[in-house]
Design a protein around this motif. Structure first.
Motif, PDB file in Angstrom:
ATOM      1  N   ASP A  80      12.464  33.279  38.926  1.00 29.54           N
ATOM      2  CA  ASP A  80      11.484  33.252  40.017  1.00 29.54           C
ATOM      3  C   ASP A  80      10.164  33.710  39.399  1.00 29.54           C
ATOM      4  OD1 ASP A  80       9.966  33.409  42.284  1.00 29.54           O
ATOM      5  OD2 ASP A  80      11.067  35.070  43.196  1.00 29.54           O
ATOM      6  N   ARG A  81       9.423  32.758  38.870  1.00 27.09           N
ATOM      7  CA  ARG A  81       8.253  33.092  38.058  1.00 27.09           C
ATOM      8  C   ARG A  81       7.039  33.465  38.905  1.00 27.09           C
ATOM      9  NH1 ARG A  81       7.204  28.420  33.827  1.00 27.09           N
ATOM     10  NH2 ARG A  81       7.165  27.181  35.739  1.00 27.09           N
ATOM     11  N   ARG A  82       6.177  34.253  38.291  1.00 30.22           N
ATOM     12  CA  ARG A  82       4.869  34.540  38.877  1.00 30.22           C
ATOM     13  C   ARG A  82       3.874  33.583  38.228  1.00 30.22           C
ATOM     14  NH1 ARG A  82       4.559  41.092  38.716  1.00 30.22           N
ATOM     15  NH2 ARG A  82       5.442  40.787  36.653  1.00 30.22           N
ATOM     16  N   SER A 112      23.632  31.354  47.021  1.00 30.05           N
ATOM     17  CA  SER A 112      24.394  32.512  46.558  1.00 30.05           C
ATOM     18  C   SER A 112      23.493  33.703  46.269  1.00 30.05           C
ATOM     19  CB  SER A 112      25.187  32.152  45.293  1.00 30.05           C
ATOM     20  OG  SER A 112      24.315  31.680  44.274  1.00 30.05           O
ATOM     21  N   VAL A 113      22.180  33.509  46.333  1.00 28.12           N
ATOM     22  CA  VAL A 113      21.219  34.598  46.169  1.00 28.12           C
ATOM     23  C   VAL A 113      20.439  34.744  47.467  1.00 28.12           C
ATOM     24  CG1 VAL A 113      21.006  34.396  43.677  1.00 28.12           C
ATOM     25  CG2 VAL A 113      19.568  32.992  45.124  1.00 28.12           C
ATOM     26  N   ARG A 165       7.937  37.869  32.637  1.00 26.61           N
ATOM     27  CA  ARG A 165       7.187  38.578  33.676  1.00 26.61           C
ATOM     28  C   ARG A 165       7.553  38.043  35.057  1.00 26.61           C
ATOM     29  NH1 ARG A 165       3.103  41.602  31.620  1.00 26.61           N
ATOM     30  NH2 ARG A 165       3.446  42.675  33.592  1.00 26.61           N
ATOM     31  N   SER A 166       8.714  37.420  35.154  1.00 21.95           N
ATOM     32  CA  SER A 166       9.161  36.839  36.418  1.00 21.95           C
ATOM     33  C   SER A 166       9.477  37.928  37.436  1.00 21.95           C
ATOM     34  CB  SER A 166      10.405  35.975  36.205  1.00 21.95           C
ATOM     35  OG  SER A 166      10.140  34.912  35.319  1.00 21.95           O
ATOM     36  N   ARG A 167       9.357  37.568  38.706  1.00 17.61           N
ATOM     37  CA  ARG A 167       9.742  38.503  39.760  1.00 17.61           C
ATOM     38  C   ARG A 167      11.235  38.798  39.695  1.00 17.61           C
ATOM     39  NH1 ARG A 167       6.121  35.204  42.754  1.00 17.61           N
ATOM     40  NH2 ARG A 167       4.258  36.339  43.415  1.00 17.61           N
ATOM     41  N   SER A 168      12.003  37.753  39.409  1.00 20.53           N
ATOM     42  CA  SER A 168      13.454  37.913  39.375  1.00 20.53           C
ATOM     43  C   SER A 168      14.052  36.960  38.351  1.00 20.53           C
ATOM     44  CB  SER A 168      14.049  37.643  40.765  1.00 20.53           C
ATOM     45  OG  SER A 168      15.452  37.781  40.752  1.00 20.53           O
ATOM     46  N   ARG A 310      16.869  40.879  35.969  1.00 22.37           N
ATOM     47  CA  ARG A 310      15.533  41.473  36.083  1.00 22.37           C
ATOM     48  C   ARG A 310      15.027  41.240  37.498  1.00 22.37           C
ATOM     49  NH1 ARG A 310      12.006  42.102  31.928  1.00 22.37           N
ATOM     50  NH2 ARG A 310      13.911  42.505  30.746  1.00 22.37           N
ATOM     51  N   GLU A 311      14.502  42.281  38.122  1.00 20.21           N
ATOM     52  CA  GLU A 311      13.972  42.118  39.471  1.00 20.21           C
ATOM     53  C   GLU A 311      12.855  43.115  39.697  1.00 20.21           C
ATOM     54  OE1 GLU A 311      15.644  41.176  43.925  1.00 20.21           O
ATOM     55  OE2 GLU A 311      16.820  42.499  42.634  1.00 20.21           O
ATOM     56  N   THR A 312      11.733  42.612  40.207  1.00 19.75           N
ATOM     57  CA  THR A 312      10.598  43.455  40.557  1.00 19.75           C
ATOM     58  C   THR A 312      10.193  43.135  41.981  1.00 19.75           C
ATOM     59  OG1 THR A 312       9.033  41.826  39.683  1.00 19.75           O
ATOM     60  CG2 THR A 312       9.756  43.562  38.192  1.00 19.75           C
TER      61      THR A 312
END
Length: 316
Positions: A80-82, A112-113, A165-168, A310-312
């Motif tokens: 899930d890119r920025r 599923s997410v 630098r992706s959100r997830s 990774r998750e922000t």
């Protein structure tokens, strides 16, 4: 004759005004774009330097190290890119925005997410190292993906995660028939039947061949100059419903991953256009329960529960 015409136009007040307005119309909006592009490239260079000079203590593993150890060839990563961090230029950022706006649908309970707009993906493949023992070394794993800046790339998986630098970032572990992932015995290859071992070895070899072929084709065909435009065209064709008419992938990154899964025997190949008509978010739906907007795997193959790498926060 032509010189007199241009001279006459340049001396005409209205022509001068039109030229000035045209220049202002083009130049003024480009100022923030140039400023953003400069900052994005600078941030990417700083990130690369940070990762390259990162202090790594022997025998001390980071969270990324532990996550990479659980990955195997054939696993799929969703991003899930920025889009504002795209350092490959304005067109690459536009491709990201267009993909999110058109190809990423609202969560309807079938995914599923729970959250995220995933418009980019890659597949874990064996690394390029041919040294003894590297074949089953997690640190040798790479991520094969289609990108705007470098075309089809194969980068070390750990480095790719640290650079992201992706959100997830979501991992979809691929399980072959007879395999039980994340059990202590199977982590060392113990408890697998001979048939399953042969199947995993075949998957490893086919993904290696696929990696080499696509890296070569990307270089010879200069795919890095085409990716962003293909992404925009594919999304627009999907929006207009004309995607079935043209041999253009809806999502080039999903096209690459599905093609790899088909090549190694994990995904079904129902028709020639199946991989071209796949979206990244189709990976979030279980093909055993849905026939539309999903990636159909062959009997016995399945994606396990998604793992968050990774998750922000969405505002970060």
């Amino acid at each position: 004759m032509a010189s007199k015409l241009f001279s006459h136009l340049n001396n005409h007040p209205r022509t001068k005004l039109a030229i000035q307005l045209s220049f202002a119309t083009i130049f003024i909006p480009s100022i923030p774009i140039l400023f953003w592009s400069h900052n994005a490239k600078k941030e990417r260079e700083e990130r690369e330097h940070e990762v390259a000079t990162k202090l790594r203590i022997p025998s001390v593993q980071t969270i990324d190290d532990l996550m990479v150890e659980k990955c195997q060839p054939g696993d799929v990563l969703l991003f899930d890119r920025r889009c504002d961090y795209c350092a490959s230029g304005f067109v690459a950022a536009m491709a990201c925005y267009v993909g999110k706006a058109i190809l990423c649908e609202e969560d309807d309970g079938t995914r599923s997410v729970e959250r995220g707009k995933y418009e980019h993906c890659g597949i874990v493949v064996p690394g390029l190292s041919a040294s003894k023992g590297a074949q089953h070394d997690p640190s040798n794993l790479c991520l094969l993906e289609a990108t705007s800046g470098s075309g089809i790339t194969c980068r070390p998986l750990l480095t790719r995660l640290e650079m992201s630098r992706s959100r997830s970032v979501i991992l979809l572990p691929l399980s072959c028939p007879g395999e039980r992932r994340y059990e202590s015995d199977d982590d060392e290859g113990v408890g697998l039947t001979e048939q399953t071992k042969v199947l995993k070895e075949q998957t490893h070899n086919e993904l290696s061949k696929f990696r080499d072929k696509w890296l070569t084709d990307s270089h010879t065909q200069q795919y890095d100059k085409q990716h962003s435009y293909l992404s925009i065209m594919g999304a627009m064709l999907y929006q207009t419903g004309l995607y079935a008419t043209f041999p253009i992938p809806i999502s080039p990154s999903a096209w690459l991953v599905v093609s790899a899964l088909q090549e190694c025997g994990a995904a079904m190949k129902l028709n020639e256009k199946q991989s071209q008509q796949t979206k990244v978010e189709d990976f979030t739906r279980d093909g055993r329960f849905f026939e539309k907007d999903t990636v159909r795997l062959r009997p016995g193959w399945k994606f396990l529960a998604p793992v968050v790498l990774r998750e922000t926060s969405s505002s970060a």
